[in-house]
Design an enzyme around this catalytic site. Structure first.
Site, PDB file in Angstrom:
ATOM      1  CG  MET A  80      -2.112  -1.904   1.576  1.00 25.19           C
ATOM      2  SD  MET A  80      -3.641  -1.205   2.155  1.00 25.19           S
ATOM      3  CE  MET A  80      -2.813  -0.039   3.828  1.00 25.19           C
TER       4      MET A  80
ATOM      5  CD  GLU B 262      15.698  -1.176   4.318  1.00 24.40           C
ATOM      6  OE1 GLU B 262      16.119  -2.783   4.221  1.00 24.40           O
ATOM      7  OE2 GLU B 262      15.809  -0.610   3.566  1.00 24.40           O
TER       8      GLU B 262
ATOM      9  CG  HIS C  86       7.329  -2.158   2.328  1.00 24.75           C
ATOM     10  ND1 HIS C  86       6.357  -1.091   2.792  1.00 24.75           N
ATOM     11  CD2 HIS C  86       5.531  -3.145   1.517  1.00 24.75           C
ATOM     12  CE1 HIS C  86       5.680  -0.834   2.926  1.00 24.75           C
ATOM     13  NE2 HIS C  86       4.748  -2.017   2.773  1.00 24.75           N
TER      14      HIS C  86
ATOM     15  N   GLY D  62       4.806 -10.900   4.215  1.00 22.63           N
ATOM     16  CA  GLY D  62       5.832 -10.050   5.124  1.00 22.63           C
ATOM     17  C   GLY D  62       5.233 -11.225   6.239  1.00 22.63           C
TER      18      GLY D  62
HETATM   19  O1  PAF Z   1       0.454  -5.678   3.434  1.00 14.99           O
HETATM   20  C1  PAF Z   1      -0.552  -4.817   3.025  1.00 14.99           C
HETATM   21  O2  PAF Z   1       0.300  -3.964   2.690  1.00 14.99           O
HETATM   22  C2  PAF Z   1      -2.351  -5.076   2.206  1.00 14.99           C
HETATM   23  O3  PAF Z   1      -2.768  -5.562   3.057  1.00 14.99           O
HETATM   24  C3  PAF Z   1      -1.731  -5.895   1.285  1.00 14.99           C
HETATM   25  C4  PAF Z   1      -1.668  -6.874   1.140  1.00 14.99           C
HETATM   26  C5  PAF Z   1      -0.859  -5.175   0.174  1.00 14.99           C
HETATM   27  C6  PAF Z   1      -2.990  -5.771   0.625  1.00 14.99           C
HETATM   28  O4  PAF Z   1      -3.523  -4.389  -0.416  1.00 14.99           O
END
Ligand code: PAF
Length: 283
Positions: free
Chosen positions: A30, A35, A37, A147
């Site tokens: 989102m 870090e 991500h 994650g």
């Molecule tokens: O973990 C997230 O950032 C969100 O829940 C996801 C998996 C991108 C779905 O919107």
């Protein structure tokens, strides 16, 4: 690095890679990248010839009164980080292209979605499962990366993929922590300096639970009690749940504990909701 917002362009891009026999790794996000991500991006980079990051603040997973409109959206910084990490494609769809007028189809993963996060955020897993399935159709990647900090989300996605025969491999990556133990989260940006200083108590509480297990406690109540006692030392936290659960079903753990169970928690620190979990026995 390319950026696209139209679902059909994104899908065409992935299919073209696969025609060239390139494996595609997908990191759904989102945005407000940190870090945690980036560790998913690096795992994808390591396994696949092409890496796609999706950035979409999914309205369906927020309940009324939650932070949908204020959720951080540092677009330029996110794109720079993706570029720096060697991402090949960023997919940033518009709300109206993900949820068409009259949208009325949702994915509900029964059982797994009921407890913990599901009990406190009624729309959350329905929204996550729905948007993740949409993303898997738009971006039919070979592997998708999630994650372990969102352990229940990971379990819900795995269940959905298995139940609906979605041809994508799900890979789980470890939680990335700040040096003081706080799990990285886009919402950490909401914390005031005082709250940020108090925040590691959440992880320390989980570690107190682990220590109780390692010292011989085999009853879930004894482990959660040790963790709760540690969290209670930090008065700013308002606890939502702190539970010992089976790592696959997310049902309450039963004695005697094996060490494979998860100790999972959510708590408010001021107006910021933090979640975290650890496996009782590391590894
Ligand atoms: O973990 C997230 O950032 C969100 O829940 C996801 C998996 C991108 C779905 O919107």
């Amino acid at each position: 690095m390319e950026t696209v917002s139209r679902p059909e362009d994104a899908r065409y891009w992935v299919l073209a890679c696969q025609d060239r026999k390139e494996r595609v790794g997908l990191v759904p996000t989102m945005g407000a990248l940190h870090e945690g991500h980036l560790s998913l991006v690096r795992a994808a980079r390591n396994d696949c010839e092409r890496v796609v990051v999706s950035i979409f603040v999914n309205p369906a997973q927020f309940s009324p009164g939650e932070d949908l409109e204020t959720y951080p959206r540092p677009r330029q910084r996110d794109l720079e980080l993706c570029e720096r990490e060697g991402v090949d494609l960023v997919f940033e769809p518009l709300r109206g292209d993900m949820y068409l007028p009259g949208h009325s189809t949702y994915v509900h993963v029964e059982g797994l979605s009921a407890g913990l996060e599901g009990a406190h955020r009624p729309n959350f897993f329905r929204g996550v499962a729905t948007v993740v399935l949409k993303l898997f159709h738009i971006l039919p990647a070979d592997v998708a990366y999630f994650g372990r900090k969102d352990a229940q989300q990971l379990a819900v996605v795995r269940r959905m993929v298995q139940d609906l025969f979605v041809p994508i491999e799900i890979k789980a990556c470890p939680t990335v922590r700040e040096p003081d133990g706080l799990a990285m989260s886009s919402r950490n940006a909401y914390l005031s300096p005082e709250e940020r200083a108090a925040a590691p108590a959440l992880y320390q509480a989980l570690m107190a639970g682990r220590r109780a297990f390692l010292s011989g406690a085999r009853d879930p109540a004894a482990v959660t009690e040790a963790a709760r006692r540690r969290l209670a030392e930090e008065e700013r936290f308002l606890l939502q749940y702190l539970e010992c659960v089976d790592a696959e079903t997310f049902q309450p753990a039963v004695a005697p504990l094996s060490g494979r169970e998860l100790l999972a928690t959510a708590a408010f620190l001021g107006s910021t909701r933090l979640i975290d979990n650890i496996q009782l026995q590391e590894g």
